[in-house]
Structure formats: C-alpha cells, structure tokens
Design an enzyme around this catalytic site. Structure first.
Site, PDB file in Angstrom:
ATOM      1  N   ASP A  80       0.886  -1.166   0.000  1.00 57.15           N
ATOM      2  CA  ASP A  80       0.000   0.000   0.000  1.00 57.15           C
ATOM      3  C   ASP A  80       0.920   1.211   0.000  1.00 57.15           C
ATOM      4  OD1 ASP A  80      -1.667   2.115   0.443  1.00 57.15           O
ATOM      5  OD2 ASP A  80      -2.780   1.175   2.080  1.00 57.15           O
TER       6      ASP A  80
ATOM      7  N   ASN B 171       4.028   3.078 -10.727  1.00 56.55           N
ATOM      8  CA  ASN B 171       2.800   3.124 -11.525  1.00 56.55           C
ATOM      9  C   ASN B 171       1.529   3.270 -10.694  1.00 56.55           C
ATOM     10  OD1 ASN B 171       0.899   2.178 -13.859  1.00 56.55           O
ATOM     11  ND2 ASN B 171       0.618   0.657 -12.231  1.00 56.55           N
TER      12      ASN B 171
ATOM     13  N   ARG C 229      12.276   7.140  -2.833  1.00 58.07           N
ATOM     14  CA  ARG C 229      13.280   7.348  -1.773  1.00 58.07           C
ATOM     15  C   ARG C 229      13.760   6.012  -1.209  1.00 58.07           C
ATOM     16  NH1 ARG C 229      11.495   7.700   3.012  1.00 58.07           N
ATOM     17  NH2 ARG C 229       9.669   8.962   2.504  1.00 58.07           N
TER      18      ARG C 229
ATOM     19  N   TYR D  99      -6.891  15.247  -8.987  1.00 60.85           N
ATOM     20  CA  TYR D  99      -6.159  14.277  -9.822  1.00 60.85           C
ATOM     21  C   TYR D  99      -5.181  15.028 -10.731  1.00 60.85           C
ATOM     22  CZ  TYR D  99      -5.106  10.543 -13.114  1.00 60.85           C
ATOM     23  OH  TYR D  99      -4.437   9.616 -13.887  1.00 60.85           O
TER      24      TYR D  99
ATOM     25  N   LYS E  18      -0.991  14.791 -10.817  1.00 64.90           N
ATOM     26  CA  LYS E  18      -0.184  14.391 -11.970  1.00 64.90           C
ATOM     27  C   LYS E  18       0.762  15.525 -12.412  1.00 64.90           C
ATOM     28  CE  LYS E  18      -1.443  10.090 -12.311  1.00 64.90           C
ATOM     29  NZ  LYS E  18      -0.481   8.991 -12.059  1.00 64.90           N
TER      30      LYS E  18
ATOM     31  N   VAL F 233      -6.558   5.257 -21.503  1.00 69.27           N
ATOM     32  CA  VAL F 233      -6.195   3.838 -21.589  1.00 69.27           C
ATOM     33  C   VAL F 233      -7.321   3.034 -20.953  1.00 69.27           C
ATOM     34  CG1 VAL F 233      -4.408   2.114 -21.102  1.00 69.27           C
ATOM     35  CG2 VAL F 233      -3.794   4.551 -21.128  1.00 69.27           C
TER      36      VAL F 233
END
Ligand code: NAP
Length: 242
Positions: free
Chosen positions: A52, A79, A113, A143, A147, A176
């Site tokens: 998570d 991702n 990191r 959102y 990004k 997508v």
C-alpha cells in the site's frame, strides 16, 4: 540495444491495467519482476508482495522483501495511482483529496526514496504521470494537481540524479482502457464505461511497449518524457467519438 536479461524490476500497482501489462512485458523480455499492490491475489508477477503505497510501513516492508528476493534493483516502475470522482472542486472531500495525493504523489515519492539506495548503476526509474499532468480538465482538480506534481517531481529528480548512471522517464498516457474508471466512479459500471465508448482507446499493452522502448535504449540515451495518446484523442477532453 540494452536487453532486460539479468535485470530486476519493481512494479507498483502491478495487479491491474498498465502496471500488470508492464510487469508482464518486463518478464517477457527477461527481467525478474517483483509486483506490489493491495490486492496481492491479483498479482501475476514472479514475486508477489502486498503493497500500500500510502502506508510508510507497508512500503518499507515491501522494499525490504523485494530487494531481499531480487538481490538488487535495476528498474523501478512507479505506476500505482488512482483518480476519485469527476466532480466540481466544490464537491471534493478531504478524504478523496488525501487518497489521491497520498497515492499518486506521496506514494511515488516514498517508493522512490526507499528504492533509490538499491538501484544499481545503469538503473532506470519510470514514473507514471498522465496527460492530466500537462493539461488541466474540468471536474478533476486534485487528480490533475497530483499528476502535475508527478511531472514536477520527475523534472526535479532528474536534476538531482544528474551525473549518476540512473535514467529517469515520465510516462504521460491519455485514455487507456483499464480498471481506472471503475475505481474513479466507485464501481458504477455505466459511468465507468462512458469514457471508452465510441473511441479506440489505448490498451495497457500499448503503454507497456512504450516503457520497454525507453528501458531498452542504449545507456547514454535518456527518454525524459513519453506522451502517448489514442489517435482519436488530442487533449484530455477532446476525443473524436464515432
Ligand atoms: P488500474 O487498472 O485501476 O490500476 C491501478 C493500479 O494501482 C492497481 O494495480 C492498483 O492495485 C494500484 N494501486 C492503487 N492504489 C494503490 C495503493 N495505495 N498501493 C498500491 N497500489 C495501488 O488503472 P491504470 O489505468 O492501470 O492506472 C495505472 C496508472 O496509470 C495510474 O497512476 C494512473 O493515474 C495512470 N494513468 C491511467 C490512465 C488511464 O486512462 N487509464 C491515463 C493516464 C495515466 P490495488 O488496487 O490492488 O492496490
């Protein structure tokens, strides 16, 4: 051309969509892949580990176990991510804001990191952005902000890594067809289907192939940014539907 044999990789959010397709493409090209996600039962990677990215301890445990199994790291694919809702900002909630920022930004930064000390010379970090991180659209403020932040962090990290043999690429896909909309619309199938109606959207495999392209350039070549849209999409909201 550099191949992926004897390379090791971590893919976050490997249980679905772009992450699953990328993990599969990396394995196909010979890399050993540790996949992470909350739904560990959905992972099809060689090494399957619960992750998570919003939870510091979970990330620490994941990286320790993944590096223990892989013995070192060549490729990190950051991702894991999500959008929640398509509502005017005035209707945004603290909880949804927190979840998107924690997953898309803090999770990505935290994983970077934690993994960086293990990335070998010649390594490569792939950060999953979005065309939402290049051009704002309505009813998705947090959102979009997350990004834009991914892109800002990636640019800044590129500066900090300059002179080190670690490559860095940000990938900014358009539409997508994945589970993304189902998550965004909290399981409402009708709403989730709508963005993909009447358009030949990108498939997760299309993005995976673009990532492979970046990973397999000669080591002196850094693909800084990949912006990939469906032919029928010119911007986040302009789509030629049939
Ligand atoms: P998806 O099919 O819903 O996959 C999202 C993945 O992220 C899942 O594997 C999910 O796994 C994982 N994830 C979510 N929260 C997580 C957490 N807290 N910790 C660990 N993993 C977590 O959607 P997708 O389209 O493939 O999305 C992948 C990335 O592409 C995201 O960063 C997204 O913003 C970006 N993107 C998507 C599109 C699009 O049109 N689909 C366009 C541009 C960018 P679990 O639920 O099992 O944890």
């Amino acid at each position: 051309m550099a191949g992926l044999e004897r390379k090791t990789a971590i893919v976050t959010g490997a249980s679905s969509g772009i992450g699953a397709a990328t993990a599969a493409a990396l394995a196909r090209e010979g890399a050993r892949v540790a996949g992470g996600a909350r739904r560990v039962d959905q992972l099809e990677t060689e090494i399957k580990l619960e992750l998570d990215v919003t939870d510091q301890e979970s990330c620490g445990r994941f990286v320790e176990a993944a590096i223990g199994e892989l013995g070192g790291l060549d490729i990190l694919v950051n991702n894991a991510g999500l959008g929640l809702g398509r509502d005017p900002f005035g209707e945004s909630t603290e909880e949804d804001e927190e979840m998107q920022l924690e997953t898309n930004i803090h999770g990505l930064i935290r994983m970077t990191r934690l993994c960086l000390p293990h990335i070998r010379d010649g390594g490569h970090i792939i950060n999953m952005g979005s065309i939402a991180g290049r051009q704002a659209y309505e009813n998705a403020a947090v959102y979009v902000a997350s990004k834009f932040a991914v892109r800002g962090f990636t640019y800044a990290l590129r500066e900090d890594l300059l002179g080190r043999p670690i490559r860095l690429t940000t990938v900014d896909p358009g539409l997508v067809e994945t589970n993304f909309s189902r998550v965004r619309f909290r399981g409402d199938e009708e709403k989730a289907k709508a963005p993909y109606e009447g358009v030949d959207a990108l498939r997760p495999e299309d993005i995976a192939e673009c990532i492979l392209f970046a990973l397999t350039r000669p080591l002196h070549v850094n693909i800084d940014e990949l912006v990939v849209k469906a032919l029928a999409q010119s911007s986040p909201v302009r789509i030629a539907r049939t």
